[in-house]
Design a protein around this motif. Structure first.
Motif: not given
Length: 450
Positions: A300-312
């Motif tokens: 969460l310290g980053h400016d831009q974050i992408f979270w992706f995957g098989d979140l199920n």
């Protein structure tokens, strides 16, 4: 110096400052300014005005980032996948950066979960992705060394390397705690460079960048992190692999995850807890040789974050009703029962995060015997798992300056999941130097009475 001469000098200075102010105002409307390392000498009426001071000027430039996720069900990549990759990577419209997350690149058996990491399959995927990207945009591409990073203390910083290193016979990337790694000249062939890749059991991330960006921006602090939170909370059958990096003055974090499966009531709670664990345990520690001491330590310290995957995350809906809405292609009605959508709305996890509108069919689970239909259903078929279709494969983002341009699934029948991808436009702070000037008076004799 007489009054007449002093008035003339003051007039010249006022005129010069007025011009400099107008020039600065005009520059603020330009998208780019040129770097000029020389002094800005302005001669007016015999006065030499020299630019001696530099102040940072932050400009926002646009980049396109492709993010994709695919659960490949433990299958090895084969050459015939090239067509599938072409569709998935949407190569009609090239991106500046490709960030790919895979799940189950190896079968999730005790041997692979508990045993030592084997980079073979990850390397094979990197080779295939590299050939696909570079054959489309970079011409011939010789196979470079594309093994995934094996140490979480890895660090790559372009700023510490000479500008000519890409022209050398090899380049060296340093990593604390492991031997230095040499990349052969073949790595310099092609339009896209592999910046980082990391594998943990079956979860795998691969980040590719257009080589021209390395000349335009300072790319620094490329680091990796892995969090295992599967069996007993610490085995790698579930969890995440992440890449942190800075481009210009903007920090990015890419998180590829595979969360707990299951569609029983309460299984969504397991997934929520794993998300919390990944946030808590993912870290990018600063090393003594870091150039940028303010680089983020956490996701969460980053400016831009992408979270992706098989979140199920599944559907709060009976199987036959879900299939009926799918048959009608009523995606908005189906989303009313989506677990992840509910969590985003209620702030259970991913508070403040965003996801684009889902305007495609659920991506899981397809039949292995007939990959054009979902597994199970009525009448039940022998040997098939009964699963309610769901949007298990997702892409989320967080931060300012991010705009999603597309969100879609591809139709590869390679596994029981359909690959999903999104294209983003992001703003990157490009820190350049704008010149501001100090005006030295020309030397002259002490004032004398006239």
């Amino acid at each position: 110096m007489g009054n007449k001469e002093r008035k003339s000098r003051r007039k010249v200075f006022r005129l010069w400052f007025s011009k400099r102010r107008s020039r600065a105002d005009a520059a603020s409307h330009l998208s780019e300014i040129s770097d000029d390392d020389g002094q800005d000498d302005v001669y007016m009426n015999g006065l030499s005005v020299m630019s001696l001071d530099r102040r940072p000027c932050i400009l926002n430039n646009e980049l396109r980032i492709f993010v994709g996720t695919w659960n490949v069900a433990g299958r090895s990549p084969v050459g015939s996948l090239a067509v599938d990759l072409d569709e998935w990577l949407n190569l009609k419209e090239a991106a500046d950066i490709y960030v790919l997350g895979f799940q189950e690149i190896v079968p999730l058996k005790p041997k692979t979960v508990i045993g030592a990491e084997d980079p073979t399959e990850a390397t094979n995927w990197n080779v295939l992705v590299g050939k696909t990207l570079n054959s489309k945009y970079g011409g011939a591409w010789l196979t470079p060394m594309v093994n995934p990073i094996t140490n979480d203390n890895y660090r790559y910083d372009q700023a510490t390397e000479s500008d000519s290193r890409l022209r050398n016979d090899y380049e060296i990337v340093s990593a604390r705690g492991q031997s230095r790694t040499e990349y052969k000249l073949s790595d310099c062939v092609g339009s896209y460079k592999l910046m980082a890749s990391k594998k943990m059991v079956g979860v795998f991330i691969s980040v590719w960048m257009r080589r021209t960006l390395l000349k335009k921006y300072c790319v620094s602090e490329v680091k990796v992190s892995s969090v295992a939170c599967g069996i007993m909370g610490y085995l790698g059958n579930k969890g995440s692999v992440s890449v942190s990096m800075s481009i210009g003055g903007t920090s990015f974090c890419f998180v590829a995850a595979h969360l707990a499966s299951g569609e029983k009531k309460g299984d969504e709670g397991k997934r929520n807890r794993q998300v919390t664990e990944i946030f808590r345990r993912t870290s990018f520690p600063r090393l003594t040789e870091d150039c940028h001491k303010n680089h983020p330590l956490t996701i969460l310290g980053h400016d831009q974050i992408f979270w992706f995957g098989d979140l199920n995350y599944r559907l709060y809906l009976e199987d036959n009703l879900a299939r009926e809405l799918i048959k009608r292609k009523n995606w908005s009605a189906l989303q009313e029962f989506d677990q992840l959508g509910k969590e985003l709305e209620d702030g259970g996890v991913f508070q403040g995060w965003q996801e684009g509108d889902i305007e495609f069919a659920p991506t899981y689970k397809y039949s292995s015997s007939n990959c054009n239909r979902y597994s199970g259903g009525l009448p039940s078929r022998a040997g098939e798992k009964q699963r309610t279709p769901a949007w298990c494969d997702r892409i989320l983002w967080y931060g300012k300056g991010v705009k999603q341009l597309s969100y879609f699934r591809s139709e590869s029948k390679f596994s029981d999941h359909r690959p999903v991808s999104a294209l983003f436009s992001v703003l990157v702070k490009d820190q350049k130097c704008a010149h501001s000037s100090l005006v030295p008076f020309p030397p002259f004799s002490p004032l004398r009475n006239s």
